[in-house]
Design a protein around this motif. Structure first.
Motif, PDB file in Angstrom:
ATOM      1  N   ARG A 128       0.882  -1.155   0.000  1.00 11.34           N
ATOM      2  CA  ARG A 128       0.000   0.000   0.000  1.00 11.34           C
ATOM      3  C   ARG A 128       0.925   1.211   0.000  1.00 11.34           C
ATOM      4  NH1 ARG A 128      -3.148  -0.880   4.182  1.00 11.34           N
ATOM      5  NH2 ARG A 128      -4.700  -1.996   2.993  1.00 11.34           N
ATOM      6  N   VAL A 129       0.652   2.154  -0.891  1.00 14.19           N
ATOM      7  CA  VAL A 129       1.474   3.349  -1.040  1.00 14.19           C
ATOM      8  C   VAL A 129       0.865   4.457  -0.196  1.00 14.19           C
ATOM      9  CG1 VAL A 129       2.367   5.059  -2.674  1.00 14.19           C
ATOM     10  CG2 VAL A 129       2.146   2.657  -3.373  1.00 14.19           C
ATOM     11  N   ASP A 130       1.714   5.119   0.591  1.00 10.83           N
ATOM     12  CA  ASP A 130       1.243   6.185   1.465  1.00 10.83           C
ATOM     13  C   ASP A 130       2.114   7.414   1.279  1.00 10.83           C
ATOM     14  OD1 ASP A 130       0.164   7.756   3.490  1.00 10.83           O
ATOM     15  OD2 ASP A 130       1.234   6.698   5.083  1.00 10.83           O
ATOM     16  N   THR A 131       1.502   8.534   0.928  1.00 13.98           N
ATOM     17  CA  THR A 131       2.224   9.810   0.857  1.00 13.98           C
ATOM     18  C   THR A 131       1.630  10.815   1.827  1.00 13.98           C
ATOM     19  OG1 THR A 131       0.815  10.555  -0.947  1.00 13.98           O
ATOM     20  CG2 THR A 131       2.914   9.544  -1.557  1.00 13.98           C
ATOM     21  N   GLU A 132       0.617  10.387   2.573  1.00 12.97           N
ATOM     22  CA  GLU A 132      -0.069  11.289   3.505  1.00 12.97           C
ATOM     23  C   GLU A 132       0.535  11.167   4.895  1.00 12.97           C
ATOM     24  OE1 GLU A 132      -2.385  13.440   2.463  1.00 12.97           O
ATOM     25  OE2 GLU A 132      -2.080  12.619   0.452  1.00 12.97           O
ATOM     26  N   ASN A 133       1.817  11.475   5.019  1.00 15.54           N
ATOM     27  CA  ASN A 133       2.461  11.441   6.323  1.00 15.54           C
ATOM     28  C   ASN A 133       3.134  12.796   6.568  1.00 15.54           C
ATOM     29  OD1 ASN A 133       5.219  11.270   5.123  1.00 15.54           O
ATOM     30  ND2 ASN A 133       4.445   9.281   4.429  1.00 15.54           N
ATOM     31  N   ARG A 134       3.673  12.973   7.729  1.00 19.75           N
ATOM     32  CA  ARG A 134       4.242  14.280   8.105  1.00 19.75           C
ATOM     33  C   ARG A 134       5.363  14.730   7.189  1.00 19.75           C
ATOM     34  NH1 ARG A 134       4.894  14.137  14.619  1.00 19.75           N
ATOM     35  NH2 ARG A 134       2.848  13.275  15.034  1.00 19.75           N
ATOM     36  N   GLN A 135       6.213  13.814   6.813  1.00 18.50           N
ATOM     37  CA  GLN A 135       7.366  14.168   5.999  1.00 18.50           C
ATOM     38  C   GLN A 135       7.049  14.257   4.512  1.00 18.50           C
ATOM     39  OE1 GLN A 135       7.528  11.360   8.072  1.00 18.50           O
ATOM     40  NE2 GLN A 135       8.363  12.487   9.820  1.00 18.50           N
ATOM     41  N   ARG A 136       5.812  13.904   4.117  1.00 12.00           N
ATOM     42  CA  ARG A 136       5.404  13.881   2.706  1.00 12.00           C
ATOM     43  C   ARG A 136       6.313  12.966   1.891  1.00 12.00           C
ATOM     44  NH1 ARG A 136       0.801  15.338   1.370  1.00 12.00           N
ATOM     45  NH2 ARG A 136       1.380  16.274  -0.571  1.00 12.00           N
ATOM     46  N   ARG A 137       6.804  11.938   2.540  1.00  9.66           N
ATOM     47  CA  ARG A 137       7.646  10.951   1.881  1.00  9.66           C
ATOM     48  C   ARG A 137       6.779   9.806   1.405  1.00  9.66           C
ATOM     49  NH1 ARG A 137      12.716   9.872   5.728  1.00  9.66           N
ATOM     50  NH2 ARG A 137      13.566   9.107   3.779  1.00  9.66           N
ATOM     51  N   ILE A 138       7.279   9.108   0.394  1.00  4.61           N
ATOM     52  CA  ILE A 138       6.573   7.924  -0.092  1.00  4.61           C
ATOM     53  C   ILE A 138       6.917   6.763   0.831  1.00  4.61           C
ATOM     54  CG2 ILE A 138       6.358   6.277  -1.981  1.00  4.61           C
ATOM     55  CD1 ILE A 138       7.210   8.557  -3.876  1.00  4.61           C
ATOM     56  N   GLU A 139       5.896   6.180   1.395  1.00  4.20           N
ATOM     57  CA  GLU A 139       6.083   4.988   2.211  1.00  4.20           C
ATOM     58  C   GLU A 139       5.308   3.854   1.575  1.00  4.20           C
ATOM     59  OE1 GLU A 139       5.069   5.682   6.269  1.00  4.20           O
ATOM     60  OE2 GLU A 139       6.520   7.318   6.478  1.00  4.20           O
ATOM     61  N   MET A 140       5.942   2.696   1.538  1.00  2.00           N
ATOM     62  CA  MET A 140       5.287   1.509   0.984  1.00  2.00           C
ATOM     63  C   MET A 140       5.207   0.465   2.086  1.00  2.00           C
ATOM     64  SD  MET A 140       6.605   1.398  -2.985  1.00  2.00           S
ATOM     65  CE  MET A 140       7.831   0.199  -2.652  1.00  2.00           C
ATOM     66  N   ASP A 141       3.988   0.098   2.419  1.00  2.00           N
ATOM     67  CA  ASP A 141       3.728  -0.850   3.488  1.00  2.00           C
ATOM     68  C   ASP A 141       3.305  -2.178   2.867  1.00  2.00           C
ATOM     69  OD1 ASP A 141       3.194  -1.907   6.014  1.00  2.00           O
ATOM     70  OD2 ASP A 141       1.151  -1.081   6.058  1.00  2.00           O
ATOM     71  N   GLN A 142       4.111  -3.221   3.068  1.00  5.93           N
ATOM     72  CA  GLN A 142       3.764  -4.518   2.485  1.00  5.93           C
ATOM     73  C   GLN A 142       2.500  -5.046   3.136  1.00  5.93           C
ATOM     74  OE1 GLN A 142       6.840  -7.508   2.404  1.00  5.93           O
ATOM     75  NE2 GLN A 142       5.405  -9.113   1.839  1.00  5.93           N
ATOM     76  N   ILE A 143       1.536  -5.410   2.278  1.00  9.05           N
ATOM     77  CA  ILE A 143       0.270  -5.915   2.820  1.00  9.05           C
ATOM     78  C   ILE A 143       0.001  -7.371   2.460  1.00  9.05           C
ATOM     79  CG2 ILE A 143      -0.778  -3.631   2.930  1.00  9.05           C
ATOM     80  CD1 ILE A 143      -2.425  -4.425   0.404  1.00  9.05           C
ATOM     81  N   ALA A 144       0.627  -7.872   1.376  1.00  5.16           N
ATOM     82  CA  ALA A 144       0.306  -9.251   0.969  1.00  5.16           C
ATOM     83  C   ALA A 144       1.350  -9.781  -0.005  1.00  5.16           C
ATOM     84  CB  ALA A 144      -1.073  -9.296   0.311  1.00  5.16           C
ATOM     85  N   VAL A 145       1.268 -11.092  -0.195  1.00  6.22           N
ATOM     86  CA  VAL A 145       2.029 -11.786  -1.228  1.00  6.22           C
ATOM     87  C   VAL A 145       1.009 -12.545  -2.065  1.00  6.22           C
ATOM     88  CG1 VAL A 145       3.755 -13.558  -1.715  1.00  6.22           C
ATOM     89  CG2 VAL A 145       4.082 -12.004   0.214  1.00  6.22           C
TER      90      VAL A 145
END
Length: 137
Positions: free
Chosen positions: A21-38
């Motif tokens: 899941r791609v997240d850009t809505e964080n304080r640092q406005r950094r791209i975060e990718m959270d593994q959710i499945a295989v």
């Protein structure tokens, strides 16, 4: 990079993908990718990562990706086979016009066995299709 990133990213693997899941809505406005499945395309299995529970939206997006991916892979299979036909034609031309006796000696047996095996499978499968067509028609 465009201004809008997708909500999901699929890192393709041999039999499927790792889903993030791609997240850009964080304080640092950094791209975060959270593994959710295989995902395993061959058996259709979706395994949540760790203790995660996938939402209905997660599963729907993953299943849509799996369908699209299977279509892409099927198209690539046909393209690869058509490329093989081109390679066989180029090999024929090479054997006829440029190959030395030593070069032919080094490849002839392997080519003959591979072509015999392919021909046997193609003839058998064609006969099966013809029999099926006569029985159903």
């Amino acid at each position: 990079m465009g201004t809008e990133l997708p909500d999901y990213y699929f890192r393709v693997r041999e039999n499927g993908a790792v889903v993030f899941r791609v997240d850009t809505e964080n304080r640092q406005r950094r791209i975060e990718m959270d593994q959710i499945a295989v995902v395993n395309i061959r058996n259709g299995e979706i395994k949540p990562h760790g203790d995660r529970t996938l939402s209905d939206e997660d599963v729907a997006v993953i299943r849509d990706w799996m369908v699209d991916r299977q279509e892409v892979l099927a198209e690539r299979d046909i393209d690869d086979i058509l490329r093989s036909v081109d390679h066989l034609n180029l090999t024929t031309q090479w054997a006829q016009s440029r190959a030395t006796d030593d070069q032919l000696e080094s490849v002839t047996d392997a080519l003959l066995l591979a072509m015999h095996d392919l021909r046997s499978v193609l003839v058998r499968r064609k006969a099966d299709r013809l029999l099926k067509d006569t029985k159903s028609g």
